[in-house]
Write a protein that holds these residues in place. Structure first.
Motif, PDB file in Angstrom:
ATOM      1  N   PHE A  34       1.032  -1.155  -0.002  1.00  0.00           N
ATOM      2  CA  PHE A  34       0.083  -0.009  -0.150  1.00  0.00           C
ATOM      3  C   PHE A  34       0.874   1.352  -0.031  1.00  0.00           C
ATOM      4  O   PHE A  34       0.416   2.244  -0.297  1.00  0.00           O
ATOM      5  CB  PHE A  34      -0.859   0.014   1.250  1.00  0.00           C
ATOM      6  CG  PHE A  34      -2.158  -1.192   1.282  1.00  0.00           C
ATOM      7  CD1 PHE A  34      -2.874  -1.102   0.214  1.00  0.00           C
ATOM      8  CD2 PHE A  34      -1.803  -2.332   1.826  1.00  0.00           C
ATOM      9  CE1 PHE A  34      -3.799  -2.037   0.133  1.00  0.00           C
ATOM     10  CE2 PHE A  34      -2.858  -3.252   1.965  1.00  0.00           C
ATOM     11  CZ  PHE A  34      -3.733  -3.197   0.984  1.00  0.00           C
ATOM     12  N   ILE A  35       1.986   0.970   0.302  1.00  0.00           N
ATOM     13  CA  ILE A  35       3.131   2.059   0.368  1.00  0.00           C
ATOM     14  C   ILE A  35       4.198   1.568  -0.323  1.00  0.00           C
ATOM     15  O   ILE A  35       4.859   0.697  -0.032  1.00  0.00           O
ATOM     16  CB  ILE A  35       3.435   2.435   1.750  1.00  0.00           C
ATOM     17  CG1 ILE A  35       2.353   3.136   2.534  1.00  0.00           C
ATOM     18  CG2 ILE A  35       4.650   3.745   1.841  1.00  0.00           C
ATOM     19  CD1 ILE A  35       2.642   3.362   4.167  1.00  0.00           C
ATOM     20  N   GLU A  41       5.301   6.837  -1.016  1.00  0.00           N
ATOM     21  CA  GLU A  41       4.007   7.387  -1.324  1.00  0.00           C
ATOM     22  C   GLU A  41       3.053   6.246  -1.509  1.00  0.00           C
ATOM     23  O   GLU A  41       3.348   5.116  -1.676  1.00  0.00           O
ATOM     24  CB  GLU A  41       3.929   8.044  -3.033  1.00  0.00           C
ATOM     25  CG  GLU A  41       5.109   9.154  -2.667  1.00  0.00           C
ATOM     26  CD  GLU A  41       5.181   9.887  -4.204  1.00  0.00           C
ATOM     27  OE1 GLU A  41       4.567   9.355  -5.180  1.00  0.00           O
ATOM     28  OE2 GLU A  41       5.873  10.973  -4.383  1.00  0.00           O
ATOM     29  N   GLU A  42       1.811   6.414  -1.249  1.00  0.00           N
ATOM     30  CA  GLU A  42       0.615   5.416  -1.438  1.00  0.00           C
ATOM     31  C   GLU A  42       0.855   4.956  -2.894  1.00  0.00           C
ATOM     32  O   GLU A  42       0.986   5.634  -3.951  1.00  0.00           O
ATOM     33  CB  GLU A  42      -0.692   5.958  -0.906  1.00  0.00           C
ATOM     34  CG  GLU A  42      -0.688   6.149   0.435  1.00  0.00           C
ATOM     35  CD  GLU A  42      -2.218   6.693   0.795  1.00  0.00           C
ATOM     36  OE1 GLU A  42      -3.099   6.182   0.202  1.00  0.00           O
ATOM     37  OE2 GLU A  42      -2.581   7.312   1.681  1.00  0.00           O
ATOM     38  N   THR A  43       0.453   3.733  -3.041  1.00  0.00           N
ATOM     39  CA  THR A  43       0.309   3.137  -4.275  1.00  0.00           C
ATOM     40  C   THR A  43      -1.193   3.232  -4.850  1.00  0.00           C
ATOM     41  O   THR A  43      -2.229   3.163  -3.992  1.00  0.00           O
ATOM     42  CB  THR A  43       0.963   1.700  -4.194  1.00  0.00           C
ATOM     43  OG1 THR A  43      -0.100   0.722  -3.326  1.00  0.00           O
ATOM     44  CG2 THR A  43       2.388   1.564  -4.059  1.00  0.00           C
ATOM     45  N   LYS A  44      -1.228   2.981  -6.021  1.00  0.00           N
ATOM     46  CA  LYS A  44      -2.587   3.115  -6.498  1.00  0.00           C
ATOM     47  C   LYS A  44      -3.141   1.544  -6.673  1.00  0.00           C
ATOM     48  O   LYS A  44      -2.474   0.677  -6.907  1.00  0.00           O
ATOM     49  CB  LYS A  44      -2.641   3.622  -8.068  1.00  0.00           C
ATOM     50  CG  LYS A  44      -2.228   4.927  -8.013  1.00  0.00           C
ATOM     51  CD  LYS A  44      -2.087   5.434  -9.775  1.00  0.00           C
ATOM     52  CE  LYS A  44      -1.970   6.911  -9.900  1.00  0.00           C
ATOM     53  NZ  LYS A  44      -1.476   7.373 -11.251  1.00  0.00           N
ATOM     54  N   ARG A  45      -4.300   1.573  -6.154  1.00  0.00           N
ATOM     55  CA  ARG A  45      -4.752  -0.005  -6.272  1.00  0.00           C
ATOM     56  C   ARG A  45      -5.382  -0.317  -7.631  1.00  0.00           C
ATOM     57  O   ARG A  45      -6.096   0.459  -8.116  1.00  0.00           O
ATOM     58  CB  ARG A  45      -6.088   0.172  -4.999  1.00  0.00           C
ATOM     59  CG  ARG A  45      -5.356   0.264  -3.623  1.00  0.00           C
ATOM     60  CD  ARG A  45      -6.421   0.042  -2.636  1.00  0.00           C
ATOM     61  NE  ARG A  45      -6.114   0.285  -1.421  1.00  0.00           N
ATOM     62  CZ  ARG A  45      -6.983   0.013  -0.292  1.00  0.00           C
ATOM     63  NH1 ARG A  45      -8.289  -0.289  -0.447  1.00  0.00           N
ATOM     64  NH2 ARG A  45      -6.473   0.205   0.623  1.00  0.00           N
ATOM     65  N   LYS A  46      -5.243  -1.344  -7.707  1.00  0.00           N
ATOM     66  CA  LYS A  46      -5.722  -2.129  -9.141  1.00  0.00           C
ATOM     67  C   LYS A  46      -6.887  -2.924  -8.726  1.00  0.00           C
ATOM     68  O   LYS A  46      -6.859  -3.523  -7.858  1.00  0.00           O
ATOM     69  CB  LYS A  46      -4.440  -2.970  -9.798  1.00  0.00           C
ATOM     70  CG  LYS A  46      -3.224  -2.045 -10.022  1.00  0.00           C
ATOM     71  CD  LYS A  46      -2.079  -3.070 -10.503  1.00  0.00           C
ATOM     72  CE  LYS A  46      -0.806  -2.398 -10.875  1.00  0.00           C
ATOM     73  NZ  LYS A  46       0.137  -3.403 -11.204  1.00  0.00           N
ATOM     74  N   ASN A  47      -7.756  -2.863  -9.605  1.00  0.00           N
ATOM     75  CA  ASN A  47      -8.781  -3.639  -9.601  1.00  0.00           C
ATOM     76  C   ASN A  47      -8.577  -5.065  -9.862  1.00  0.00           C
ATOM     77  O   ASN A  47      -8.531  -5.048 -11.455  1.00  0.00           O
ATOM     78  CB  ASN A  47     -10.254  -2.946 -10.329  1.00  0.00           C
ATOM     79  CG  ASN A  47     -10.740  -1.590  -9.572  1.00  0.00           C
ATOM     80  OD1 ASN A  47     -10.501  -1.628  -8.463  1.00  0.00           O
ATOM     81  ND2 ASN A  47     -11.213  -0.613 -10.347  1.00  0.00           N
ATOM     82  N   LYS A  48      -8.875  -5.901  -9.240  1.00  0.00           N
ATOM     83  CA  LYS A  48      -8.683  -7.220  -9.630  1.00  0.00           C
ATOM     84  C   LYS A  48      -9.904  -7.876 -10.025  1.00  0.00           C
ATOM     85  O   LYS A  48     -10.856  -7.922  -9.695  1.00  0.00           O
ATOM     86  CB  LYS A  48      -7.870  -8.086  -8.701  1.00  0.00           C
ATOM     87  CG  LYS A  48      -6.669  -7.769  -8.166  1.00  0.00           C
ATOM     88  CD  LYS A  48      -6.145  -8.582  -6.889  1.00  0.00           C
ATOM     89  CE  LYS A  48      -4.512  -8.098  -6.701  1.00  0.00           C
ATOM     90  NZ  LYS A  48      -4.129  -9.261  -5.754  1.00  0.00           N
ATOM     91  N   LYS A  49      -9.916  -8.657 -11.229  1.00  0.00           N
ATOM     92  CA  LYS A  49     -10.800  -9.339 -11.804  1.00  0.00           C
ATOM     93  C   LYS A  49     -10.885 -10.635 -11.204  1.00  0.00           C
ATOM     94  O   LYS A  49     -10.129 -11.299 -11.116  1.00  0.00           O
ATOM     95  CB  LYS A  49     -10.812  -9.690 -13.458  1.00  0.00           C
ATOM     96  CG  LYS A  49     -10.853  -8.328 -14.078  1.00  0.00           C
ATOM     97  CD  LYS A  49     -10.620  -8.529 -15.667  1.00  0.00           C
ATOM     98  CE  LYS A  49     -10.896  -7.186 -16.262  1.00  0.00           C
ATOM     99  NZ  LYS A  49     -10.697  -7.232 -17.917  1.00  0.00           N
ATOM    100  N   ARG A  50     -12.271 -10.919 -10.773  1.00  0.00           N
ATOM    101  CA  ARG A  50     -12.294 -12.415 -10.222  1.00  0.00           C
ATOM    102  C   ARG A  50     -12.916 -13.298 -10.949  1.00  0.00           C
ATOM    103  O   ARG A  50     -13.801 -13.100 -11.686  1.00  0.00           O
ATOM    104  CB  ARG A  50     -13.143 -12.156  -8.802  1.00  0.00           C
ATOM    105  CG  ARG A  50     -12.392 -11.227  -7.820  1.00  0.00           C
ATOM    106  CD  ARG A  50     -13.120 -10.992  -6.331  1.00  0.00           C
ATOM    107  NE  ARG A  50     -12.331 -10.209  -5.653  1.00  0.00           N
ATOM    108  CZ  ARG A  50     -12.611 -10.239  -4.290  1.00  0.00           C
ATOM    109  NH1 ARG A  50     -13.532 -10.859  -3.819  1.00  0.00           N
ATOM    110  NH2 ARG A  50     -11.747  -9.534  -3.849  1.00  0.00           N
TER     111      ARG A  50
END
Length: 50
Positions: A34-35, A41-50
């Motif tokens: 997350f960092i 710096e904070e990382t950008k969250r990726k949307n994971k496909k399930r």
């Protein structure tokens, strides 16, 4: 006559120890950061496909 009772127990304990260590390594490799460890710096969250 050979005594193999203690040997099997030691082999099983060693296999379990190795499996636990492998699980720990796999968990660390799959952890999401997350960092960013390099920039702080904070990382950008990726949307994971399930």
């Amino acid at each position: 006559m050979l005594d193999t009772v203690g040997r099997n127990k030691k082999v099983i304990e060693e296999c379990i120890r190795n499996q636990i260590q492998d699980d720990i390594v796999a968990d660390q490799l799959s952890m999401e950061e997350f960092i960013d460890p390099f920039t702080g710096e904070e990382t950008k969250r990726k949307n994971k496909k399930r």
